[in-house]
Design a protein around this motif. Structure first.
Motif, PDB file in Angstrom:
ATOM      1  N   VAL A 106      -7.085  -5.714 -22.436  1.00  0.00           N
ATOM      2  CA  VAL A 106      -8.387  -5.368 -21.880  1.00  0.00           C
ATOM      3  C   VAL A 106      -9.157  -6.637 -21.549  1.00  0.00           C
ATOM      4  CG1 VAL A 106      -8.499  -3.215 -23.187  1.00  0.00           C
ATOM      5  CG2 VAL A 106      -9.562  -5.285 -24.131  1.00  0.00           C
ATOM      6  N   SER A 107     -10.172  -6.487 -20.744  1.00  0.00           N
ATOM      7  CA  SER A 107     -11.114  -7.571 -20.471  1.00  0.00           C
ATOM      8  C   SER A 107     -12.514  -7.050 -20.734  1.00  0.00           C
ATOM      9  CB  SER A 107     -10.986  -8.078 -19.031  1.00  0.00           C
ATOM     10  OG  SER A 107     -11.248  -7.027 -18.115  1.00  0.00           O
ATOM     11  N   THR A 108     -13.449  -7.958 -20.938  1.00  0.00           N
ATOM     12  CA  THR A 108     -14.822  -7.563 -21.239  1.00  0.00           C
ATOM     13  C   THR A 108     -15.801  -8.367 -20.399  1.00  0.00           C
ATOM     14  OG1 THR A 108     -15.060  -9.161 -23.051  1.00  0.00           O
ATOM     15  CG2 THR A 108     -14.231  -6.966 -23.629  1.00  0.00           C
ATOM     16  N   GLY A 109     -16.982  -7.801 -20.224  1.00  0.00           N
ATOM     17  CA  GLY A 109     -18.079  -8.474 -19.545  1.00  0.00           C
ATOM     18  C   GLY A 109     -19.382  -7.807 -19.957  1.00  0.00           C
ATOM     19  N   SER A 110     -20.486  -8.502 -19.831  1.00  0.00           N
ATOM     20  CA  SER A 110     -21.730  -7.920 -20.325  1.00  0.00           C
ATOM     21  C   SER A 110     -22.934  -8.640 -19.747  1.00  0.00           C
ATOM     22  CB  SER A 110     -21.786  -8.018 -21.860  1.00  0.00           C
ATOM     23  OG  SER A 110     -21.844  -9.366 -22.275  1.00  0.00           O
ATOM     24  N   TRP A 111     -24.082  -8.002 -19.880  1.00  0.00           N
ATOM     25  CA  TRP A 111     -25.352  -8.686 -19.694  1.00  0.00           C
ATOM     26  C   TRP A 111     -26.436  -7.981 -20.512  1.00  0.00           C
ATOM     27  CZ3 TRP A 111     -29.306  -5.794 -17.622  1.00  0.00           C
ATOM     28  CH2 TRP A 111     -28.989  -4.776 -16.712  1.00  0.00           C
ATOM     29  N   LEU A 112     -27.445  -8.736 -20.866  1.00  0.00           N
ATOM     30  CA  LEU A 112     -28.598  -8.241 -21.599  1.00  0.00           C
ATOM     31  C   LEU A 112     -29.868  -8.522 -20.811  1.00  0.00           C
ATOM     32  CD1 LEU A 112     -27.966  -9.497 -25.249  1.00  0.00           C
ATOM     33  CD2 LEU A 112     -28.262  -7.113 -24.593  1.00  0.00           C
ATOM     34  N   GLY A 113     -30.843  -7.637 -20.950  1.00  0.00           N
ATOM     35  CA  GLY A 113     -32.166  -7.955 -20.434  1.00  0.00           C
ATOM     36  C   GLY A 113     -32.637  -9.280 -21.014  1.00  0.00           C
ATOM     37  N   ARG A 114     -33.273 -10.083 -20.203  1.00  0.00           N
ATOM     38  CA  ARG A 114     -33.581 -11.451 -20.618  1.00  0.00           C
ATOM     39  C   ARG A 114     -34.435 -11.495 -21.877  1.00  0.00           C
ATOM     40  NH1 ARG A 114     -35.941 -16.099 -16.525  1.00  0.00           N
ATOM     41  NH2 ARG A 114     -35.600 -17.880 -17.907  1.00  0.00           N
ATOM     42  N   ARG A 115     -35.304 -10.506 -22.071  1.00  0.00           N
ATOM     43  CA  ARG A 115     -36.179 -10.533 -23.248  1.00  0.00           C
ATOM     44  C   ARG A 115     -35.442 -10.226 -24.541  1.00  0.00           C
ATOM     45  NH1 ARG A 115     -38.466  -4.830 -23.136  1.00  0.00           N
ATOM     46  NH2 ARG A 115     -37.858  -3.994 -21.108  1.00  0.00           N
ATOM     47  N   PHE A 116     -34.164  -9.850 -24.442  1.00  0.00           N
ATOM     48  CA  PHE A 116     -33.387  -9.555 -25.646  1.00  0.00           C
ATOM     49  C   PHE A 116     -32.383 -10.657 -25.988  1.00  0.00           C
ATOM     50  CE2 PHE A 116     -34.329  -5.323 -23.700  1.00  0.00           C
ATOM     51  CZ  PHE A 116     -35.308  -4.956 -24.616  1.00  0.00           C
ATOM     52  N   HIS A 117     -32.433 -11.758 -25.261  1.00  0.00           N
ATOM     53  CA  HIS A 117     -31.539 -12.867 -25.559  1.00  0.00           C
ATOM     54  C   HIS A 117     -31.934 -13.517 -26.890  1.00  0.00           C
ATOM     55  CE1 HIS A 117     -30.254 -13.667 -21.087  1.00  0.00           C
ATOM     56  NE2 HIS A 117     -30.188 -12.397 -21.430  1.00  0.00           N
ATOM     57  N   GLY A 118     -30.951 -14.176 -27.506  1.00  0.00           N
ATOM     58  CA  GLY A 118     -31.217 -14.972 -28.682  1.00  0.00           C
ATOM     59  C   GLY A 118     -31.415 -14.189 -29.965  1.00  0.00           C
ATOM     60  N   LEU A 143      -9.301 -10.227 -23.225  1.00  0.00           N
ATOM     61  CA  LEU A 143      -9.578 -11.408 -22.419  1.00  0.00           C
ATOM     62  C   LEU A 143     -11.065 -11.510 -22.119  1.00  0.00           C
ATOM     63  CD1 LEU A 143      -6.739 -10.998 -19.739  1.00  0.00           C
ATOM     64  CD2 LEU A 143      -6.598 -12.042 -22.008  1.00  0.00           C
ATOM     65  N   SER A 144     -11.534 -12.734 -21.989  1.00  0.00           N
ATOM     66  CA  SER A 144     -12.892 -12.980 -21.549  1.00  0.00           C
ATOM     67  C   SER A 144     -12.900 -14.276 -20.753  1.00  0.00           C
ATOM     68  CB  SER A 144     -13.847 -13.070 -22.747  1.00  0.00           C
ATOM     69  OG  SER A 144     -15.187 -13.157 -22.312  1.00  0.00           O
ATOM     70  N   GLY A 145     -13.984 -14.498 -20.051  1.00  0.00           N
ATOM     71  CA  GLY A 145     -14.105 -15.727 -19.278  1.00  0.00           C
ATOM     72  C   GLY A 145     -15.566 -16.113 -19.126  1.00  0.00           C
ATOM     73  N   ALA A 146     -15.803 -17.385 -18.910  1.00  0.00           N
ATOM     74  CA  ALA A 146     -17.176 -17.869 -18.731  1.00  0.00           C
ATOM     75  C   ALA A 146     -17.142 -19.179 -17.973  1.00  0.00           C
ATOM     76  CB  ALA A 146     -17.856 -18.068 -20.081  1.00  0.00           C
ATOM     77  N   PHE A 147     -18.114 -19.361 -17.081  1.00  0.00           N
ATOM     78  CA  PHE A 147     -18.242 -20.657 -16.433  1.00  0.00           C
ATOM     79  C   PHE A 147     -18.470 -21.736 -17.487  1.00  0.00           C
ATOM     80  CE2 PHE A 147     -19.369 -18.066 -12.641  1.00  0.00           C
ATOM     81  CZ  PHE A 147     -18.418 -18.592 -11.774  1.00  0.00           C
ATOM     82  N   ALA A 148     -18.045 -22.946 -17.183  1.00  0.00           N
ATOM     83  CA  ALA A 148     -18.091 -24.029 -18.168  1.00  0.00           C
ATOM     84  C   ALA A 148     -19.502 -24.308 -18.663  1.00  0.00           C
ATOM     85  CB  ALA A 148     -17.483 -25.298 -17.561  1.00  0.00           C
ATOM     86  N   ASP A 149     -20.512 -23.980 -17.868  1.00  0.00           N
ATOM     87  CA  ASP A 149     -21.887 -24.221 -18.298  1.00  0.00           C
ATOM     88  C   ASP A 149     -22.537 -22.990 -18.936  1.00  0.00           C
ATOM     89  OD1 ASP A 149     -22.126 -22.704 -16.013  1.00  0.00           O
ATOM     90  OD2 ASP A 149     -23.297 -24.178 -14.880  1.00  0.00           O
ATOM     91  N   ASN A 150     -21.769 -21.917 -19.122  1.00  0.00           N
ATOM     92  CA  ASN A 150     -22.287 -20.722 -19.786  1.00  0.00           C
ATOM     93  C   ASN A 150     -21.957 -20.828 -21.275  1.00  0.00           C
ATOM     94  OD1 ASN A 150     -23.112 -18.212 -20.644  1.00  0.00           O
ATOM     95  ND2 ASN A 150     -21.995 -17.058 -19.075  1.00  0.00           N
ATOM     96  N   HIS A 151     -22.700 -21.667 -21.956  1.00  0.00           N
ATOM     97  CA  HIS A 151     -22.380 -21.989 -23.342  1.00  0.00           C
ATOM     98  C   HIS A 151     -22.575 -20.805 -24.278  1.00  0.00           C
ATOM     99  CE1 HIS A 151     -22.061 -26.080 -21.956  1.00  0.00           C
ATOM    100  NE2 HIS A 151     -23.320 -26.072 -21.535  1.00  0.00           N
ATOM    101  N   ALA A 152     -23.519 -19.932 -23.976  1.00  0.00           N
ATOM    102  CA  ALA A 152     -23.773 -18.795 -24.862  1.00  0.00           C
ATOM    103  C   ALA A 152     -22.579 -17.851 -24.893  1.00  0.00           C
ATOM    104  CB  ALA A 152     -25.028 -18.058 -24.410  1.00  0.00           C
ATOM    105  N   SER A 153     -22.026 -17.549 -23.722  1.00  0.00           N
ATOM    106  CA  SER A 153     -20.870 -16.644 -23.676  1.00  0.00           C
ATOM    107  C   SER A 153     -19.667 -17.264 -24.371  1.00  0.00           C
ATOM    108  CB  SER A 153     -20.526 -16.301 -22.224  1.00  0.00           C
ATOM    109  OG  SER A 153     -19.384 -15.473 -22.158  1.00  0.00           O
ATOM    110  N   ALA A 154     -19.415 -18.552 -24.106  1.00  0.00           N
ATOM    111  CA  ALA A 154     -18.284 -19.226 -24.758  1.00  0.00           C
ATOM    112  C   ALA A 154     -18.461 -19.260 -26.267  1.00  0.00           C
ATOM    113  CB  ALA A 154     -18.137 -20.638 -24.204  1.00  0.00           C
ATOM    114  N   ALA A 155     -19.702 -19.430 -26.723  1.00  0.00           N
ATOM    115  CA  ALA A 155     -19.956 -19.465 -28.162  1.00  0.00           C
ATOM    116  C   ALA A 155     -19.634 -18.122 -28.812  1.00  0.00           C
ATOM    117  CB  ALA A 155     -21.405 -19.851 -28.431  1.00  0.00           C
ATOM    118  N   VAL A 156     -19.967 -17.014 -28.135  1.00  0.00           N
ATOM    119  CA  VAL A 156     -19.629 -15.694 -28.661  1.00  0.00           C
ATOM    120  C   VAL A 156     -18.112 -15.556 -28.774  1.00  0.00           C
ATOM    121  CG1 VAL A 156     -19.660 -13.220 -28.177  1.00  0.00           C
ATOM    122  CG2 VAL A 156     -21.738 -14.572 -27.867  1.00  0.00           C
TER     123      VAL A 156
END
Length: 217
Positions: A106-118, A143-156
């Motif tokens: 499987v692969s995954t992807g996601s997004w959160l409303g900006r006020r719920f970050h962190g 599987l997952s993927g993230a642009f090299a500057d998307n540190h939050a996703s890579a950290a998860v």
């Protein structure tokens, strides 16, 4: 909905519920998209849908969900849950599979409303769909993927035990950008306490998982 029981599927965590959205949920999700889901100077998505104006972002959110439902088949499916906390829609978490009966991947992807970050929500909702994948559907890999500057996703990904799986170069806003790939094996996964799956049994054929997925090793 009797003929598509995935609408009754629930994945629960200590704080969250993940489910396919109702029409009211979709309205709330579209409102979040219109408000914004990341810093406008950044682009975490390979398809830059968030560059559109707020009304267009909201409408594309609805179209994406409707399109997934209409295109769903056991051979190729994308299950985009809404993420809900105490009745409030926070964002969306997708799990997707192609030829899952064969690949068990499987692969995954996601997004959160900006006020719920962190708030640790991204980790918790990814954990929820990994629980569904490994313990519910009998997946072997996620599987997952993230642009090299998307540190939050890579950290998860790293926090949850994914290992580096190479990289690819993608077109991002007309420029080449490195996207890192991550892979998590079932052998490296243990679901933490407090996570549950509800209503999965009738859904298994829709995921190409069959009836024995939950006991397969």
């Amino acid at each position: 909905m009797r003929r598509f029981p995935v609408f009754r599927l629930r994945v629960t965590t200590p704080r969250l519920e993940l489910r396919l959205p109702s029409l009211d949920d979709l309205d709330a999700l579209a409102d979040l998209a219109a408000e914004g889901v990341h810093d406008p100077q950044e682009m975490p998505f390979a398809v830059p849908w968030t560059d559109a104006e707020p009304a267009a972002r909201a409408l594309s959110t609805l179209r994406w969900q409707f399109g997934q439902w209409s295109a769903w088949s056991p051979e190729k499916w994308g299950c985009s849950f809404v993420v809900v906390r105490e009745g409030q829609v926070l964002g969306t978490q997708e799990i997707a599979g192609t030829d899952f009966a064969v690949t068990r991947q499987v692969s995954t992807g996601s997004w959160l409303g900006r006020r719920f970050h962190g708030q640790g929500i991204g980790t918790e909702m990814r954990t929820a769909v990994l629980h569904l994948a490994f313990d519910g559907l009998g997946a072997r890999y996620a599987l997952s993927g993230a642009f090299a500057d998307n540190h939050a996703s890579a950290a998860v990904s790293r926090k949850l035990g994914y290992r580096d799986d190479g990289f690819e170069v993608l077109n991002r806003r007309g420029e080449a950008a490195e996207s890192r790939r991550f892979r998590l094996s079932r052998d490296d996964w243990t679901t933490p306490p407090g996570f549950g799956i509800h209503g999965l049994g009738p859904c298994l054929p829709f995921f190409g998982a069959g009836t024995a997925a939950r006991t397969e090793r």
